[in-house]
Write an enzyme that holds these catalytic residues in place. Structure first.
Site, PDB file in Angstrom:
ATOM      1  N   HIS A 285     121.925 -47.949  64.765  1.00 31.13           N
ATOM      2  CA  HIS A 285     120.627 -48.420  63.713  1.00 31.13           C
ATOM      3  C   HIS A 285     120.937 -48.753  62.530  1.00 31.13           C
ATOM      4  O   HIS A 285     119.921 -49.182  61.466  1.00 31.13           O
ATOM      5  CB  HIS A 285     119.656 -47.263  63.642  1.00 31.13           C
ATOM      6  CG  HIS A 285     119.873 -45.955  63.108  1.00 31.13           C
ATOM      7  ND1 HIS A 285     121.198 -45.250  63.588  1.00 31.13           N
ATOM      8  CD2 HIS A 285     119.576 -45.387  61.944  1.00 31.13           C
ATOM      9  CE1 HIS A 285     121.478 -44.264  62.819  1.00 31.13           C
ATOM     10  NE2 HIS A 285     120.536 -44.330  61.901  1.00 31.13           N
ATOM     11  N   CYS A 286     122.122 -48.692  62.034  1.00 31.58           N
ATOM     12  CA  CYS A 286     122.492 -48.755  60.463  1.00 31.58           C
ATOM     13  C   CYS A 286     123.780 -50.157  60.531  1.00 31.58           C
ATOM     14  O   CYS A 286     123.320 -51.234  59.653  1.00 31.58           O
ATOM     15  CB  CYS A 286     123.213 -47.772  59.938  1.00 31.58           C
ATOM     16  SG  CYS A 286     121.893 -46.531  59.662  1.00 31.58           S
ATOM     17  N   ILE A 287     124.657 -49.728  60.665  1.00 33.70           N
ATOM     18  CA  ILE A 287     125.793 -50.703  60.442  1.00 33.70           C
ATOM     19  C   ILE A 287     125.582 -52.138  60.927  1.00 33.70           C
ATOM     20  O   ILE A 287     125.933 -53.188  60.136  1.00 33.70           O
ATOM     21  CB  ILE A 287     127.330 -50.144  60.806  1.00 33.70           C
ATOM     22  CG1 ILE A 287     127.511 -48.844  60.392  1.00 33.70           C
ATOM     23  CG2 ILE A 287     128.307 -51.072  60.625  1.00 33.70           C
ATOM     24  CD1 ILE A 287     128.413 -48.175  60.842  1.00 33.70           C
TER      25      ILE A 287
END
Length: 455
Positions: A285-287
């Protein structure tokens, strides 16, 4: 004469402690909006530390599961949730009217990208509208969702102020980026320092006090914008360095050099080097997402983020490289083409030992392989069924197959995409005709095979 002491203000009741006092005494009521991989562990943590917590979510299935003392996230066991529910410290609700009873409201909703790789803030906007409907004086609202600098004050704040209440005067607003690492047994939520930035000095003081009660350390910064930038910086750092080792992998493969051996030896240097590891692409969900939030915002200032975009391009191309390596390995070691080849993919989650398939390169790989005519099955002990997703809806409800000697032997190639610890790599090595390993899982497990190709 009455023995009761005279009250100089007989009409005034004992004053209710202010918000800071309730937080310090842990009598403040905490509302966490969004009970996913970030919100649920945070809600559990506040409840474990003695606060009364209500978790809010729009999914009635999640609400029912939690209120029954069960869990829907693999690395958050029911044994953690059940005692909190039984003690009345943690409840779940889809009735957002309950927000008006909360002292602190923490927003942990998704911030994906659109198909054009632009920020998709619809969850923050709709959540902000729900909060605004029930916002009252004296509350603190904290946004934790990963986003670009300016979102808290430029997007969320105006929504919250539509009803006439003002940030810094009537309520308080802050940003504290989530730093959750699902499946990390060493660094759970409580062990990770929290960055906090407030919309004003009072908001910063309250946000710091709030998190001081549950995490090992808080790190106050000058503004919500700074806190938002810190979150993006952390993940851009990882994305750029992963892109570097992914590019090195391609170069070293061509030279006949094992990139994993290079990294293992390089990391023995006690300074000036930090190991990052290559893979089949980025997930989670981030990188894969956060860098593009900054590139989008930078365009507002007329700045091109060439370095960040190049890293994103390299990481995005890794699934294509894996498919080319698999095709070459099939041709060299099995004398056959990718078309109609039976591929057994190991791992659907974006990282090992979690049940999270968001942005997983495995989904992209299945699509690419089947487009090339291959027949693909997958095995993942954490993901028994593929859930609906925006970009891979055609894979919905496909199910994980059992890992057996017969199934392994029947595959033309076993493709290792996610290196879950619970997978029997020695069984794979004993029975697979060909193994294409994108995670160095076979070597790490001490497993041998007839043909193992690192990709």
């Amino acid at each position: 004469m009455s023995r009761r002491a005279a009250n100089p203000h007989p009409s005034r009741r004992a004053e209710v402690p202010d918000l800071a006092g309730r937080i310090a005494a842990k009598t403040a009521k905490i509302g966490v909006i969004g009970l996913g991989y970030v919100g649920l562990p945070l809600a559990c943590l506040f409840a474990e530390k003695g606060f009364s917590v209500i978790g809010f979510d729009i999914d009635p299935k999640k609400i029912a599961v939690l209120n029954a003392g069960r869990s829907y996230i693999k690395h958050i066991p029911a044994t953690r949730i059940r005692p909190l529910v039984k003690a009345g410290k943690l409840t779940a609700s889809d009735d957002f009217a309950g927000l008006k009873r909360m002292d602190a409201i923490i927003i942990c909703v998704p911030t994906p990208l659109t198909k054009f790789r632009e920020p998709d803030l619809r969850f923050i906007v709709t959540t902000g509208e729900s909060v605004a409907r029930y916002l009252r004086k004296g509350q603190i609202v904290v946004l934790e969702s990963s986003t670009y600098p300016g979102t808290t004050t430029e997007v969320l704040k105006p929504i919250l102020e539509r009803g006439g209440l003002k940030s810094g005067r009537d309520f308080h607003l802050a940003y504290s980026p989530e730093r959750e690492d699902p499946g990390n047994e060493k660094f759970g939520t409580a062990a990770i320092p929290k960055v906090v930035g407030g919309d004003g000095a009072k908001a910063l003081q309250l946000a710091k006090l709030l998190y001081d009660g549950v995490v090992v350390k808080t790190v106050p910064v000058s503004s919500p914008e700074t806190a938002e930038a810190i979150k993006l910086t952390e993940n851009i750092f990882r994305a750029v360095n992963i892109a570097m080792v992914n590019e090195l992998k391609v170069i070293f493969d061509a030279m006949g050099i094992d990139v994993w051996e290079v990294i293992e030896a390089a990391k023995t240097k006690p300074f000036g080097f930090m190991p990052f590891y290559p893979g089949p692409g980025l997930g989670g969900h981030c990188i894969p997402i956060d860098p593009f939030y900054l590139t989008w915002k930078a365009r507002e200032f007329g700045i091109n983020t060439r370095f960040i975009e190049l890293a994103g391009e390299i990481n995005t191309l890794m699934p294509r490289y894996v498919v080319s390596r698999l095709a070459a390995a099939l041709s060299t070691h099995a004398g056959r083409a990718l078309r109609k080849a039976r591929i057994l993919m190991i791992g659907l989650a974006y990282k090992k030992n979690v049940d999270d398939m968001r942005e997983s390169p495995s989904l992209t790989l299945i699509g690419m392989l089947e487009e090339a005519g291959a027949l693909v099955d997958y095995h993942d002990p954490f993901i028994p069924r593929i859930k609906p997703s925006r970009e891979h809806g055609h894979l919905t409800d496909r199910r994980s197959v059992p890992l057996s000697a017969k199934r392994i032997a029947a595959a033309d190639a076993v493709l290792i995409v996610t290196d879950h610890d619970s997978v029997d790599y020695k069984l794979i090595g004993q029975h697979a005709r060909l193994v294409v390993d994108t995670r160095n899982a076979m070597a790490k497990a001490g497993a041998r095979g007839r043909q193992v190709v690192k990709a």
